[in-house]
Each structure stands twice: as structure tokens, then as C-alpha cells.
Design a protein around this motif. Sequence first.
Motif, PDB file in Angstrom:
ATOM      1  N   GLN A  21       6.112   0.268  -1.462  1.00  0.00           N
ATOM      2  CA  GLN A  21       5.592  -1.073  -1.658  1.00  0.00           C
ATOM      3  C   GLN A  21       6.212  -1.669  -2.910  1.00  0.00           C
ATOM      4  OE1 GLN A  21       1.347  -1.664  -1.578  1.00  0.00           O
ATOM      5  NE2 GLN A  21       0.981   0.146  -0.330  1.00  0.00           N
ATOM      6  N   GLN A  22       6.021  -2.972  -3.077  1.00  0.00           N
ATOM      7  CA  GLN A  22       6.376  -3.627  -4.320  1.00  0.00           C
ATOM      8  C   GLN A  22       5.238  -3.433  -5.323  1.00  0.00           C
ATOM      9  OE1 GLN A  22       9.364  -5.203  -5.111  1.00  0.00           O
ATOM     10  NE2 GLN A  22       9.949  -4.213  -3.183  1.00  0.00           N
ATOM     11  N   PRO A  23       5.557  -3.196  -6.609  1.00  0.00           N
ATOM     12  CA  PRO A  23       4.482  -3.064  -7.601  1.00  0.00           C
ATOM     13  C   PRO A  23       3.716  -4.368  -7.756  1.00  0.00           C
ATOM     14  CG  PRO A  23       6.659  -3.063  -8.649  1.00  0.00           C
ATOM     15  CD  PRO A  23       6.880  -3.015  -7.177  1.00  0.00           C
ATOM     16  N   PRO A  24       2.409  -4.322  -8.023  1.00  0.00           N
ATOM     17  CA  PRO A  24       1.643  -3.142  -8.405  1.00  0.00           C
ATOM     18  C   PRO A  24       1.096  -2.335  -7.232  1.00  0.00           C
ATOM     19  CG  PRO A  24       0.269  -5.086  -8.599  1.00  0.00           C
ATOM     20  CD  PRO A  24       1.626  -5.575  -8.187  1.00  0.00           C
ATOM     21  N   GLY A  25       1.374  -2.734  -6.002  1.00  0.00           N
ATOM     22  CA  GLY A  25       0.899  -1.987  -4.837  1.00  0.00           C
ATOM     23  C   GLY A  25      -0.451  -2.463  -4.361  1.00  0.00           C
ATOM     24  N   VAL A  26      -0.675  -2.298  -3.059  1.00  0.00           N
ATOM     25  CA  VAL A  26      -1.925  -2.724  -2.425  1.00  0.00           C
ATOM     26  C   VAL A  26      -2.526  -1.524  -1.701  1.00  0.00           C
ATOM     27  CG1 VAL A  26      -2.970  -4.263  -0.726  1.00  0.00           C
ATOM     28  CG2 VAL A  26      -1.083  -5.086  -2.154  1.00  0.00           C
ATOM     29  N   GLN A  27      -3.749  -1.197  -2.048  1.00  0.00           N
ATOM     30  CA  GLN A  27      -4.379  -0.013  -1.462  1.00  0.00           C
ATOM     31  C   GLN A  27      -4.536  -0.159   0.047  1.00  0.00           C
ATOM     32  OE1 GLN A  27      -7.124   2.286  -3.662  1.00  0.00           O
ATOM     33  NE2 GLN A  27      -8.648   2.339  -2.035  1.00  0.00           N
ATOM     34  N   ALA A  28      -4.867  -1.365   0.503  1.00  0.00           N
ATOM     35  CA  ALA A  28      -5.115  -1.570   1.934  1.00  0.00           C
ATOM     36  C   ALA A  28      -3.882  -1.293   2.788  1.00  0.00           C
ATOM     37  CB  ALA A  28      -5.599  -2.997   2.173  1.00  0.00           C
ATOM     38  N   GLN A  29      -2.689  -1.270   2.177  1.00  0.00           N
ATOM     39  CA  GLN A  29      -1.456  -1.041   2.921  1.00  0.00           C
ATOM     40  C   GLN A  29      -0.974   0.403   2.849  1.00  0.00           C
ATOM     41  OE1 GLN A  29       1.407  -3.898   1.469  1.00  0.00           O
ATOM     42  NE2 GLN A  29       0.107  -5.652   1.981  1.00  0.00           N
ATOM     43  N   MET A  30      -1.734   1.280   2.230  1.00  0.00           N
ATOM     44  CA  MET A  30      -1.322   2.676   2.079  1.00  0.00           C
ATOM     45  C   MET A  30      -1.678   3.499   3.310  1.00  0.00           C
ATOM     46  SD  MET A  30      -2.466   3.269  -1.885  1.00  0.00           S
ATOM     47  CE  MET A  30      -1.917   4.982  -1.968  1.00  0.00           C
ATOM     48  N   THR A  31      -0.833   4.495   3.594  1.00  0.00           N
ATOM     49  CA  THR A  31      -1.072   5.412   4.705  1.00  0.00           C
ATOM     50  C   THR A  31      -0.904   6.847   4.222  1.00  0.00           C
ATOM     51  OG1 THR A  31      -0.155   3.808   6.279  1.00  0.00           O
ATOM     52  CG2 THR A  31      -0.373   6.073   7.026  1.00  0.00           C
ATOM     53  N   PRO A  32      -1.975   7.650   4.296  1.00  0.00           N
ATOM     54  CA  PRO A  32      -3.356   7.284   4.604  1.00  0.00           C
ATOM     55  C   PRO A  32      -4.012   6.560   3.435  1.00  0.00           C
ATOM     56  CG  PRO A  32      -3.261   9.564   3.958  1.00  0.00           C
ATOM     57  CD  PRO A  32      -1.837   9.089   3.975  1.00  0.00           C
ATOM     58  N   LEU A  33      -5.145   5.935   3.710  1.00  0.00           N
ATOM     59  CA  LEU A  33      -5.879   5.261   2.647  1.00  0.00           C
ATOM     60  C   LEU A  33      -6.429   6.295   1.660  1.00  0.00           C
ATOM     61  CD1 LEU A  33      -7.920   2.623   4.677  1.00  0.00           C
ATOM     62  CD2 LEU A  33      -5.985   2.162   3.144  1.00  0.00           C
ATOM     63  N   PRO A  34      -6.381   6.003   0.359  1.00  0.00           N
ATOM     64  CA  PRO A  34      -7.014   6.898  -0.610  1.00  0.00           C
ATOM     65  C   PRO A  34      -8.515   6.999  -0.374  1.00  0.00           C
ATOM     66  CG  PRO A  34      -5.550   5.343  -1.701  1.00  0.00           C
ATOM     67  CD  PRO A  34      -5.699   4.868  -0.283  1.00  0.00           C
ATOM     68  N   ASP A  35      -9.061   8.152  -0.729  1.00  0.00           N
ATOM     69  CA  ASP A  35     -10.504   8.349  -0.686  1.00  0.00           C
ATOM     70  C   ASP A  35     -11.056   8.011  -2.063  1.00  0.00           C
ATOM     71  OD1 ASP A  35     -13.111   9.201  -0.605  1.00  0.00           O
ATOM     72  OD2 ASP A  35     -12.659  11.295  -0.156  1.00  0.00           O
ATOM     73  N   CYS A  36     -11.755   6.903  -2.159  1.00  0.00           N
ATOM     74  CA  CYS A  36     -12.345   6.471  -3.426  1.00  0.00           C
ATOM     75  C   CYS A  36     -13.848   6.713  -3.454  1.00  0.00           C
ATOM     76  CB  CYS A  36     -12.024   5.006  -3.687  1.00  0.00           C
ATOM     77  SG  CYS A  36     -10.264   4.684  -3.972  1.00  0.00           S
ATOM     78  N   GLY A  37     -14.324   7.553  -2.557  1.00  0.00           N
ATOM     79  CA  GLY A  37     -15.750   7.864  -2.519  1.00  0.00           C
ATOM     80  C   GLY A  37     -16.586   6.845  -1.787  1.00  0.00           C
ATOM     81  N   GLU A  38     -15.925   5.975  -1.014  1.00  0.00           N
ATOM     82  CA  GLU A  38     -16.648   4.907  -0.321  1.00  0.00           C
ATOM     83  C   GLU A  38     -17.775   5.442   0.562  1.00  0.00           C
ATOM     84  OE1 GLU A  38     -12.310   3.409  -0.719  1.00  0.00           O
ATOM     85  OE2 GLU A  38     -13.339   5.308  -0.315  1.00  0.00           O
ATOM     86  N   THR A  39     -17.540   6.558   1.222  1.00  0.00           N
ATOM     87  CA  THR A  39     -18.549   7.109   2.130  1.00  0.00           C
ATOM     88  C   THR A  39     -19.189   8.380   1.603  1.00  0.00           C
ATOM     89  OG1 THR A  39     -16.901   8.405   3.363  1.00  0.00           O
ATOM     90  CG2 THR A  39     -17.320   6.150   4.121  1.00  0.00           C
ATOM     91  N   SER A  40     -18.753   8.853   0.431  1.00  0.00           N
ATOM     92  CA  SER A  40     -19.212  10.172  -0.011  1.00  0.00           C
ATOM     93  C   SER A  40     -19.998  10.171  -1.316  1.00  0.00           C
ATOM     94  CB  SER A  40     -18.005  11.112  -0.155  1.00  0.00           C
ATOM     95  OG  SER A  40     -17.081  10.612  -1.110  1.00  0.00           O
ATOM     96  N   TYR A  41     -19.680   9.259  -2.241  1.00  0.00           N
ATOM     97  CA  TYR A  41     -20.331   9.371  -3.550  1.00  0.00           C
ATOM     98  C   TYR A  41     -21.795   8.955  -3.457  1.00  0.00           C
ATOM     99  CZ  TYR A  41     -21.129   9.566  -8.500  1.00  0.00           C
ATOM    100  OH  TYR A  41     -21.623   9.929  -9.729  1.00  0.00           O
ATOM    101  N   GLN A  42     -22.664   9.812  -3.992  1.00  0.00           N
ATOM    102  CA  GLN A  42     -24.099   9.529  -4.022  1.00  0.00           C
ATOM    103  C   GLN A  42     -24.566   9.544  -5.473  1.00  0.00           C
ATOM    104  OE1 GLN A  42     -26.519  11.786  -1.283  1.00  0.00           O
ATOM    105  NE2 GLN A  42     -24.845  11.951   0.203  1.00  0.00           N
TER     106      GLN A  42
END
Length: 292
Positions: A21-42
Motif C-alpha cells: 500500500q501507499q503510506p500511511p496504509g489503510v487497515q481495511a485494505q489489509m489481507t488478512p485483517l489485523p486482530d485488534c481485539g474487536e471480538t475478543s477483548y473483554q
Amino acid sequence: MTPAPETNTNRFPEHIPVQQQQPPGVQAQMTPLPDCGETSYQGSGKLEGRAAIITGGDSGIGRAVAIAFAREGADVLIAYLNEDEDAQDTARYVEEAGRRAVLVPGDLSDPAHCRSVVQRAVDEFGRLDVLVANAAFQMSHENLEDISDEEFDHTFRLNVGHYFYLAKAALLHLKPGASIIGTSSVNADSPSPTLAPYAATKSAIANFSASLAQLLGPKGIRVNSVAPGPIWTPLIPSTLPEEQVKDFGQQVPLGRTGQPAELAPVYVMLASDDGSYVSGARVAVTGGSPML
């Protein structure tokens, strides 16, 4: 007795697809998407009622920290460059946790903008308890002569400068019990030859944090840094050559890249009362690569 659930040690595929990608980069365009704890952090209320600034909070490590802080009870100001789509996604997760999210785009290498970020947080939240200086720039170069003077200066003004500008402005508002956290890197001890300016800034961040811890300790303000190893964030496909992206993280003892979600609990500990006697530390989250 019910056995404990097995730890998930396979949180990432064996290989990353070639991508750039071009900097600074877009997370939504990454494969696979990073795990930022969206479904796991409690969360469990460790930061209830507090207010935080997180720079580079739109994606990657910053997003993971924002999600964790919100689920622990903190309102969050997310400072970022111009990655509006990613930032809005992060804000949505913060708000879904029942906390306030304030988005502030802009150039954090500008001291005046940094001061305005701090003032905005105080105006919006009425207080400031945690500062996380996480925004960073890097670029890979095989030859020293390929690094322009402008790029070298920008790398230092952003990576180290914004930490200084924000910390100085925040001191007017931080009270005893507050926490400042800088994001260093394994590159501080094991500098990559192709990331020379970036590696130098990460060493500076670790040392600046240690100095601040001594300066601010009498005020009851704790200062620490976190040193990530190879973590899958937009910085990687937007600044490294394709062949390095494909093999990213495989060199560490655990044999894989790390996920942003795997750093968030460390930032929570350092920001919360769990870290009440931790100051001047550099916490390594490196997949087994030793730091001196």
C-alpha cells in the motif's frame, strides 16, 4: 473439574499474501485483517471514568489500545493523520463500549497541532489521565544515500517529537496517578539496517520515557514504554518491500507475526492501577526476541 480452555496459539496464518500500500496504509485494505481485539477483548472496569489520548489510534496497535481502554471504561481521543475510514471504525468500537470517542486528524509532527490535541481532550472530557504516544513513520531503504534529509527530519519530528510535544502540553492537566506510555520497538535494541532512522527514534523513545519517569515520579505520574516486535499493522504493507511483507514475523522464536490485540493488555496494565508501581520500564512484546 472442568479443564481450562486451550490457549489459541494459531492466531495468524502461516504466510502473509504479498501486498503493498501507499503510506500511511489503510487497515481495511489489509489481507488478512489485523486482530485488534474487536471480538475478543473483554474489559473489567480497570480504567473506569478516565480519559485518554491515543495517537495513531485509527488502526493497528492504536486501535487495539483504544478498544481495550474503552471496554475498561475510558473515554478516548484518537489522533491520527488522515485515515478517516479506519478512524471512524475505531470510534464505532469505542462508542459501542459505551464510551466517548473524539477523532482529531492532523499532522502530529507539528508542535502546535499536538498542543491543540491535548486541549481538545481536556475540553471534551474535562480531564486527562492517560497519554499514549503511538503514532510513527518508517520507510525501508537499502542505502543510506537513499534517505532524504526531509525524510530523516520528519521521522524524528513525528516519532520522537510528537511524544515530547504532547507530554509537555499534557503536564498542565495530568494529576497524580496519571500514566504516559510511549511505543518503542524491538528495533531499539536490534536495529534493522534498512530502517535506520526509525530504529534510532525507537531507541530515543525508550530513553525519553525512562528520563520522564524520573522527572515526573515526584509528581505521581508514571511513564513507561512498550517495545513491540513484528506486529501486523498498516505500517508493514505500506513501508516494507513485498518480500519482507510475505515473510514478516517468521524470524522470531514464536515463529509468527503478532497481532495488535496481543499488545493491548500491556497498555491497559501500564495505564491502570494494576501498574501502580511500574514506572521507567520498557515492556517487551516481541514473540521471544530478547531485549537487553
